[in-house]
Enzyme design. Structure first.
Site, PDB file in Angstrom:
ATOM      1  N   LYS A 242      92.497 106.979 -12.154  1.00 47.82           N
ATOM      2  CA  LYS A 242      92.775 106.074 -11.039  1.00 47.82           C
ATOM      3  C   LYS A 242      91.477 105.480 -10.506  1.00 47.82           C
ATOM      4  CE  LYS A 242      93.251 106.467  -6.573  1.00 47.82           C
ATOM      5  NZ  LYS A 242      92.658 105.158  -6.179  1.00 47.82           N
TER       6      LYS A 242
ATOM      7  N   GLU B  38      81.591 114.666  -8.390  1.00 52.02           N
ATOM      8  CA  GLU B  38      80.328 113.907  -8.342  1.00 52.02           C
ATOM      9  C   GLU B  38      80.360 113.161  -7.024  1.00 52.02           C
ATOM     10  OE1 GLU B  38      77.995 114.047 -10.472  1.00 52.02           O
ATOM     11  OE2 GLU B  38      78.855 114.635 -12.404  1.00 52.02           O
TER      12      GLU B  38
ATOM     13  N   CYS C 257      75.237 106.158  -6.233  1.00 52.58           N
ATOM     14  CA  CYS C 257      75.205 107.477  -5.596  1.00 52.58           C
ATOM     15  C   CYS C 257      73.830 108.121  -5.615  1.00 52.58           C
ATOM     16  CB  CYS C 257      76.204 108.373  -6.300  1.00 52.58           C
ATOM     17  SG  CYS C 257      76.011 108.305  -8.082  1.00 52.58           S
TER      18      CYS C 257
ATOM     19  N   GLU D  27      74.528 108.932   4.095  1.00 51.75           N
ATOM     20  CA  GLU D  27      74.608 107.976   2.991  1.00 51.75           C
ATOM     21  C   GLU D  27      75.123 106.635   3.520  1.00 51.75           C
ATOM     22  OE1 GLU D  27      77.684 108.440  -0.016  1.00 51.75           O
ATOM     23  OE2 GLU D  27      76.153 108.189  -1.551  1.00 51.75           O
TER      24      GLU D  27
HETATM   25  P1  NAD Z   1      85.847 107.201  -1.937  1.00 51.33           P
HETATM   26  O1  NAD Z   1      85.581 108.652  -1.809  1.00 51.33           O
HETATM   27  O2  NAD Z   1      86.297 106.466  -0.743  1.00 51.33           O
HETATM   28  O3  NAD Z   1      86.954 106.914  -3.048  1.00 51.33           O
HETATM   29  C1  NAD Z   1      86.789 107.348  -4.378  1.00 51.33           C
HETATM   30  C2  NAD Z   1      88.138 107.398  -5.063  1.00 51.33           C
HETATM   31  O4  NAD Z   1      88.943 108.390  -4.418  1.00 51.33           O
HETATM   32  C3  NAD Z   1      88.944 106.099  -4.986  1.00 51.33           C
HETATM   33  O5  NAD Z   1      89.644 105.932  -6.211  1.00 51.33           O
HETATM   34  C4  NAD Z   1      89.903 106.368  -3.852  1.00 51.33           C
HETATM   35  O6  NAD Z   1      91.087 105.615  -3.943  1.00 51.33           O
HETATM   36  C5  NAD Z   1      90.192 107.854  -4.044  1.00 51.33           C
HETATM   37  N1  NAD Z   1      90.639 108.567  -2.848  1.00 51.33           N
HETATM   38  C6  NAD Z   1      90.379 108.280  -1.548  1.00 51.33           C
HETATM   39  N2  NAD Z   1      90.971 109.190  -0.750  1.00 51.33           N
HETATM   40  C7  NAD Z   1      91.622 110.066  -1.546  1.00 51.33           C
HETATM   41  C8  NAD Z   1      92.408 111.232  -1.307  1.00 51.33           C
HETATM   42  N3  NAD Z   1      92.670 111.670  -0.075  1.00 51.33           N
HETATM   43  N4  NAD Z   1      92.898 111.901  -2.381  1.00 51.33           N
HETATM   44  C9  NAD Z   1      92.640 111.480  -3.641  1.00 51.33           C
HETATM   45  N5  NAD Z   1      91.914 110.377  -3.933  1.00 51.33           N
HETATM   46  C10 NAD Z   1      91.400 109.677  -2.892  1.00 51.33           C
HETATM   47  O7  NAD Z   1      84.492 106.581  -2.544  1.00 51.33           O
HETATM   48  P2  NAD Z   1      84.120 105.067  -2.814  1.00 51.33           P
HETATM   49  O8  NAD Z   1      83.938 104.418  -1.481  1.00 51.33           O
HETATM   50  O9  NAD Z   1      85.032 104.445  -3.808  1.00 51.33           O
HETATM   51  O10 NAD Z   1      82.719 105.251  -3.560  1.00 51.33           O
HETATM   52  C11 NAD Z   1      81.541 105.506  -2.872  1.00 51.33           C
HETATM   53  C12 NAD Z   1      81.198 106.973  -2.862  1.00 51.33           C
HETATM   54  O11 NAD Z   1      81.195 107.480  -4.188  1.00 51.33           O
HETATM   55  C13 NAD Z   1      79.793 107.245  -2.339  1.00 51.33           C
HETATM   56  O12 NAD Z   1      79.826 108.354  -1.478  1.00 51.33           O
HETATM   57  C14 NAD Z   1      78.997 107.566  -3.595  1.00 51.33           C
HETATM   58  O13 NAD Z   1      77.859 108.346  -3.399  1.00 51.33           O
HETATM   59  C15 NAD Z   1      80.017 108.224  -4.421  1.00 51.33           C
HETATM   60  N6  NAD Z   1      79.631 108.172  -5.836  1.00 51.33           N
HETATM   61  C16 NAD Z   1      79.164 109.302  -6.435  1.00 51.33           C
HETATM   62  C17 NAD Z   1      78.765 109.277  -7.765  1.00 51.33           C
HETATM   63  C18 NAD Z   1      78.225 110.511  -8.447  1.00 51.33           C
HETATM   64  O14 NAD Z   1      78.160 110.518  -9.662  1.00 51.33           O
HETATM   65  N7  NAD Z   1      77.858 111.533  -7.721  1.00 51.33           N
HETATM   66  C19 NAD Z   1      78.875 108.095  -8.501  1.00 51.33           C
HETATM   67  C20 NAD Z   1      79.374 106.972  -7.868  1.00 51.33           C
HETATM   68  C21 NAD Z   1      79.758 107.026  -6.525  1.00 51.33           C
END
Ligand code: NAD
Length: 503
Positions: free
Chosen positions: A178, A253, A287, A390
């Site tokens: 997803k 991650e 990230c 962040e």
């Molecule tokens: P997010 O946590 O808002 O969403 C990530 C994913 O989770 C999306 O697909 C979203 O629809 C889903 N999601 C949201 N709430 C959920 C829930 N309650 N249950 C299940 N799924 C849910 O993150 P974002 O805004 O899309 O991305 C930015 C974040 O991702 C930043 O914090 C960044 O650091 C992190 N990130 C980490 C890495 C890594 O490898 N460590 C890589 C890329 C991004």
């Protein structure tokens, strides 16, 4: 019918509810298309398709070589469609066409090829030498978990999808992916490649929809055997809770606030490139961005003016223009977050030494509010909220230090531990510092160099487990130990007899 449908059981379908949402180009806010909006029911359908493909299909029983063939084919097809995928990725996410062309598409194909190689090379069965209980013989089978779900963030949708489905499929699992709602289309387009590669139906499923419904189902459903999540630390905590209901293993991650340390013996030109690229690439929506630059006091003033000078030359414009270094942020809401943090920075630190506003003079049709200039706050205390939280935007905190010990202490004073850098003319000194950093990756005289062959992941609240490398493949398999007593007579019975007594 939606322009971008869900890919379930080998077919493109609308959501059961018929609902869609509009995905837009963040540079212009013009619609790109309607995306089918999955809710819990659609997530359950996708999980059921993956379950059937695992329980009844040939996939988990194929040889590693056979599965590798499919993954290589997917990589070939992604490369053959590189332009189409790159354009869709850039348009949907706001990331530049340069990034999509040189990082996202080849990175995705590279990950698929790496995991194909893992499927070929990593043993599925390992005979163990010797025996603690002769004459017994022992072997370990490395078996897939079953249905693996992958929930991915907005910043690298295609790449993160490949990082999740690649190892899952290579190890013999089936998968449901997803993507985030802002950036769903390239992950959904992977279904076309799966069809063309004749991947057995249900082995790969992709759904788009809200995290609170479709995402939660993928983390909690009892038919799911493993969850891999990339996203914010806050949602990562929720994923752990949801997965705990059936004790699913999780790979997380999460967020970061990485330190990029510039020592007094660094080549300042190279170090400036590493700091600017390390922070502002993809508008800081990465990230492991090095958003805290720790700079030695003896070079501080000279280095800061170099940073400011070069930051001013970064080209901001349409993400579809190959000359743009930066496009828009992923969405208005993300730009608003940046504006809020810059306002906070003004309160905590004072005026930024560059940036701090939207760019002027963008081409007609571009929505200025969705763009932001690279912004640098100098003389920041590591305790400031802008140095601890962040931001996920083009904002750099520059923090002075005097000794190597102090730099290590500041770098480690964070709840996160994902990336980091050391810029120095003395590689041994840099490595001595790298060894003391509590973080999953350190780049010396470099930044952002991630490759499928090397493990990637976080310390502390930046995550659990590793993606990529051999570790990122092994995490998709579980070990089964089989102990065989080859003797059916009394000689082989002696251990049992000795230990069991009268039982
Ligand atoms: P997010 O946590 O808002 O969403 C990530 C994913 O989770 C999306 O697909 C979203 O629809 C889903 N999601 C949201 N709430 C959920 C829930 N309650 N249950 C299940 N799924 C849910 O993150 P974002 O805004 O899309 O991305 C930015 C974040 O991702 C930043 O914090 C960044 O650091 C992190 N990130 C980490 C890495 C890594 O490898 N460590 C890589 C890329 C991004």
């Amino acid at each position: 019918m939606a322009d971008y449908q869900l890919f379930i059981g080998g077919e493109y379908v609308d959501a059961e509810s018929g609902e869609t949402f509009t995905t837009t180009d963040p540079a212009t806010e013009q619609p790109i298309g309607e995306v089918a909006k999955a809710d819990r029911v659609d997530a359950q359908k996708a999980i059921a398709a993956a379950r059937t493909a695992f329980d009844e299909g040939p996939w988990p029983n194929m040889s590693g070589e056979e599965r590798a063939g499919y993954l290589d084919k997917l990589a070939d097809l992604l490369e053959a469609n590189a332009e189409r995928f790159a354009e869709a990725e850039a348009r949907d996410s706001g990331g530049t066409i340069k990034k999509a062309t040189f990082a996202d598409v080849p990175g995705g194909a590279g990950a698929l090829r790496w995991f194909a190689r893992m499927a070929r090379e990593r043993p599925q069965v390992e005979q163990l030498e010797g025996s603690p209980f002769p004459p017994s013989e022992n072997y370990v089978r490395y078996e897939p978990y079953g249905v693996c779900t992958g929930i991915v963030p907005f910043n690298f949708p295609l790449l993160m999808a490949c990082w999740k489905l690649g190892p899952a499929l290579a190890a013999g699992n089936t998968s449901v992916i997803k993507p985030a709602s802002y950036t769903s289309i390239t992950a959904l387009m992977l279904g076309e490649l799966a069809q063309e590669a004749d991947l057995p139906p249900g082995v790969l499923n992709v759904i788009a929809g809200p995290g609170g419904t479709a995402g939660e189902e993928l983390a909690a459903n009892e038919s799911v055997d493993k969850v891999a999540f990339t996203g914010s630390t806050e949602v990562g905590r929720r994923i752990m809770q949801l997965a705990s209901g059936t004790v699913k293993p999780v790979t997380l991650e999460l967020g970061g606030k990485s330190a990029n340390i510039v020592l007094d013996d660094a080549d300042l030109d190279i170090a400036a490139a590493a700091v600017l690229f390390g922070t502002f690439f993809h508008n800081g929506q990465v990230c492991e961005s090095g958003t805290r630059a720790l700079v030695h006091k003896s070079i501080y003033d000279e280095f800061l003016s170099l940073l400011v000078d070069r930051a001013g030359k970064i080209v901001i414009g349409s993400q579809l223009d190959f000359n743009s270094d930066l496009g828009p942020l992923v969405a208005r809401s993300q730009a608003d977050t940046v504006r809020r943090y810059v306002a906070l920075g003004r309160e905590e630190v004072g005026e930024p030494v560059c940036g701090g506003s939207e760019p002027e003079g963008l081409a007609d049709g571009l929505v200025t509010e969705n763009f932001y200039r690279p912004t640098i706050f100098a003389g920041v205390s590591n305790e400031a909220r802008i140095a601890q939280e962040e931001i996920f935007g083009p904002v750099l905190c520059v923090i002075p230090f005097e000794t190597d010990d102090e730099a290590v202490a500041i770098a480690n004073a964070s709840i996160y531990g994902l990336g980091g850098g050391v810029q120095s003319g003395n590689v041994e000194r840099a490595q001595a510092i790298a060894d003391r950093l509590q973080t999953g990756t350190v780049w010396i005289n470099d930044y952002h160099m991630i490759s499928p062959e090397r493990p990637f992941g976080g310390y502390k609240q930046s995550g659990i487990g590793r993606e990529l490398g051999t570790a990122g493949f092994d995490i998709y398999r579980q070990a089964k130990h089989v102990h065989t007593n080859p003797s059916t007579g009394r000689d082989g019975y002696m251990h049992l007899a000795a230990l069991s007594g009268n039982i």
